[in-house]
Scaffold this motif. Sequence first.
Motif, PDB file in Angstrom:
ATOM      1  N   ASP A 155       0.806  -1.224   0.000  1.00 37.89           N
ATOM      2  CA  ASP A 155       0.000   0.000   0.000  1.00 37.89           C
ATOM      3  C   ASP A 155       0.842   1.279   0.000  1.00 37.89           C
ATOM      4  N   GLY A 156       2.156   1.125   0.011  1.00 33.99           N
ATOM      5  CA  GLY A 156       3.009   2.308   0.021  1.00 33.99           C
ATOM      6  C   GLY A 156       2.855   3.139   1.283  1.00 33.99           C
ATOM      7  N   ILE A 157       2.698   2.467   2.412  1.00 31.37           N
ATOM      8  CA  ILE A 157       2.560   3.165   3.695  1.00 31.37           C
ATOM      9  C   ILE A 157       3.952   3.377   4.273  1.00 31.37           C
ATOM     10  N   GLY A 158       4.443   4.583   4.205  1.00 29.93           N
ATOM     11  CA  GLY A 158       5.809   4.874   4.588  1.00 29.93           C
ATOM     12  C   GLY A 158       6.030   4.970   6.083  1.00 29.93           C
ATOM     13  N   ARG A 159       7.299   5.066   6.434  1.00 30.56           N
ATOM     14  CA  ARG A 159       7.704   5.138   7.840  1.00 30.56           C
ATOM     15  C   ARG A 159       7.080   6.342   8.542  1.00 30.56           C
ATOM     16  N   GLU A 160       7.063   7.480   7.891  1.00 30.82           N
ATOM     17  CA  GLU A 160       6.545   8.695   8.524  1.00 30.82           C
ATOM     18  C   GLU A 160       5.076   8.547   8.888  1.00 30.82           C
ATOM     19  N   ARG A 161       4.316   7.965   7.982  1.00 30.23           N
ATOM     20  CA  ARG A 161       2.887   7.797   8.260  1.00 30.23           C
ATOM     21  C   ARG A 161       2.655   6.787   9.378  1.00 30.23           C
ATOM     22  N   GLN A 162       3.422   5.709   9.390  1.00 29.99           N
ATOM     23  CA  GLN A 162       3.299   4.724  10.469  1.00 29.99           C
ATOM     24  C   GLN A 162       3.661   5.326  11.822  1.00 29.99           C
ATOM     25  N   ASP A 163       4.741   6.068  11.848  1.00 27.12           N
ATOM     26  CA  ASP A 163       5.159   6.699  13.108  1.00 27.12           C
ATOM     27  C   ASP A 163       4.114   7.708  13.594  1.00 27.12           C
ATOM     28  N   ALA A 164       3.507   8.427  12.657  1.00 29.37           N
ATOM     29  CA  ALA A 164       2.480   9.402  13.039  1.00 29.37           C
ATOM     30  C   ALA A 164       1.281   8.703  13.664  1.00 29.37           C
ATOM     31  N   TYR A 165       0.921   7.550  13.123  1.00 29.18           N
ATOM     32  CA  TYR A 165      -0.210   6.819  13.694  1.00 29.18           C
ATOM     33  C   TYR A 165       0.137   6.292  15.086  1.00 29.18           C
ATOM     34  N   ALA A 166       1.344   5.762  15.256  1.00 33.32           N
ATOM     35  CA  ALA A 166       1.764   5.289  16.570  1.00 33.32           C
ATOM     36  C   ALA A 166       1.804   6.433  17.580  1.00 33.32           C
ATOM     37  N   ALA A 167       2.289   7.592  17.155  1.00 32.94           N
ATOM     38  CA  ALA A 167       2.328   8.756  18.036  1.00 32.94           C
ATOM     39  C   ALA A 167       0.917   9.154  18.472  1.00 32.94           C
ATOM     40  N   ARG A 168      -0.022   9.085  17.536  1.00 30.74           N
ATOM     41  CA  ARG A 168      -1.422   9.386  17.864  1.00 30.74           C
ATOM     42  C   ARG A 168      -1.926   8.469  18.972  1.00 30.74           C
ATOM     43  N   SER A 169      -1.631   7.180  18.857  1.00 32.10           N
ATOM     44  CA  SER A 169      -2.099   6.216  19.843  1.00 32.10           C
ATOM     45  C   SER A 169      -1.563   6.551  21.231  1.00 32.10           C
ATOM     46  N   HIS A 170      -0.279   6.858  21.309  1.00 30.01           N
ATOM     47  CA  HIS A 170       0.318   7.201  22.606  1.00 30.01           C
ATOM     48  C   HIS A 170      -0.252   8.502  23.164  1.00 30.01           C
ATOM     49  N   PRO A 203       6.276   9.667  21.259  1.00 29.94           N
ATOM     50  CA  PRO A 203       6.169  10.321  19.951  1.00 29.94           C
ATOM     51  C   PRO A 203       7.447  11.025  19.505  1.00 29.94           C
ATOM     52  N   ALA A 204       8.176  11.611  20.453  1.00 34.21           N
ATOM     53  CA  ALA A 204       9.407  12.323  20.098  1.00 34.21           C
ATOM     54  C   ALA A 204      10.559  11.381  19.789  1.00 34.21           C
ATOM     55  N   GLY A 318      -6.735   5.931  22.389  1.00 40.27           N
ATOM     56  CA  GLY A 318      -5.511   5.167  22.183  1.00 40.27           C
ATOM     57  C   GLY A 318      -5.820   3.689  22.051  1.00 40.27           C
ATOM     58  N   GLY A 319      -4.923   2.965  21.393  1.00 38.78           N
ATOM     59  CA  GLY A 319      -5.153   1.543  21.168  1.00 38.78           C
ATOM     60  C   GLY A 319      -3.954   0.705  21.542  1.00 38.78           C
ATOM     61  N   ALA A 320      -3.853  -0.470  20.930  1.00 39.69           N
ATOM     62  CA  ALA A 320      -2.843  -1.446  21.314  1.00 39.69           C
ATOM     63  C   ALA A 320      -1.419  -0.970  21.068  1.00 39.69           C
ATOM     64  N   LEU A 321      -1.210  -0.050  20.132  1.00 36.72           N
ATOM     65  CA  LEU A 321       0.149   0.465  19.922  1.00 36.72           C
ATOM     66  C   LEU A 321       0.658   1.171  21.169  1.00 36.72           C
ATOM     67  N   ALA A 322      -0.232   1.738  21.947  1.00 41.12           N
ATOM     68  CA  ALA A 322       0.159   2.381  23.200  1.00 41.12           C
ATOM     69  C   ALA A 322      -0.050   1.456  24.393  1.00 41.12           C
TER      70      ALA A 322
END
Length: 373
Positions: A155-170, A203-204, A318-322
Amino acid sequence: MSEFPVVVAARRTPITVKGGGLAHRTAAELAAPVIRACLDDAGSAGPVGDVVLGNTMGPGGNIARVAALAAGLGVEVPGMTIDRQCGSGLAAIITAAEAVRAGDGRLRIAGGVESCSTAPTRIADGVAYRRAPFAPPGHADPDMVRAAQDLAVLDGIGRERQDAYAARSHRLAVATRERGGFAGEIVPVAGVTVDSGPRARVPALLDRFPPLFPDAGGTLTAGNSCRDSDGAAAVAIVPAGVPGLAIIATATVGCDPALPGLGPVAAVETLLKNAGRDLAEVAAIELVEAFAAQALASLTRLGLAADDDVDPRVCADGGALALGHPWGASAAVSVVRLFSRLVRAGAPAGTLGLATAAVGGGLGVAALFEVVR
């Protein structure tokens, strides 16, 4: 009032990372206090017909039965442990609800539990292995980490987008914990009273995590993937006619074993079609966030994510990533979260909630809930 079985109580343990604060509690020892809390919350809801728990990597021996006895239930109450991998907790709830709707009016306790810390080592032909096959020879059988990376590439889901989603969860989980948003659902165990996973500083730090598949230009990291965790979650289910969270539709489907992370897409689509509902009607959505890439791939296909935007209905606390991912319990945690977001929060009658999870081997499980007052 609804004609459907109703969740009248929903509780969980704190979720702690493997080797953390709950590391010395077995799966049955984690589940027992949650079962007891659900029964206490349900009050005079009648005799208990069964205890159904999902579990994926425990020692066997019917953990649900052991936990039921440890919780103080009478010897006449049976127990059933089921394995649908990461969807096990929700599958257990669906199974229990089906028994109630079929006409057995006794209360059911259902949910899931996982003690990653005490999971036994499995051995075949003298060799230890981490997991059993998800699919037989002739079918793709990636582990969930590799499958998530494959989805990111597809799906072309890059590192930046994945990290942004994980940051959202936290960020969401930390904010919820600080305002006491988890307090009503958590049963303290072994002196642990809060989830260990959500951290304000994560997130940082996400851009510092090395890729898990560097040779393949990988974008998955430990930071945008869930952590193996210990925890339990359960609900009390009774027949229609009382306030709570009615289970109005369910769906369990298969999908390509090579891309198991897409299981929620077909499950949710099937669920909504069978229920005659539209996703726009749903007020709260809980998806087991095993990996940011997997979550984003499914959410995008469902129209719930695009580029850097994620629908605010999804895992709003927040979800399981956090929080962490206690495999057999996580999908039941999603239902506990819906109960808090809707019933505890005072949502009006008719408000809809959705829980869904991807399952190793190529499955998806989903359930639709409605607030009844």
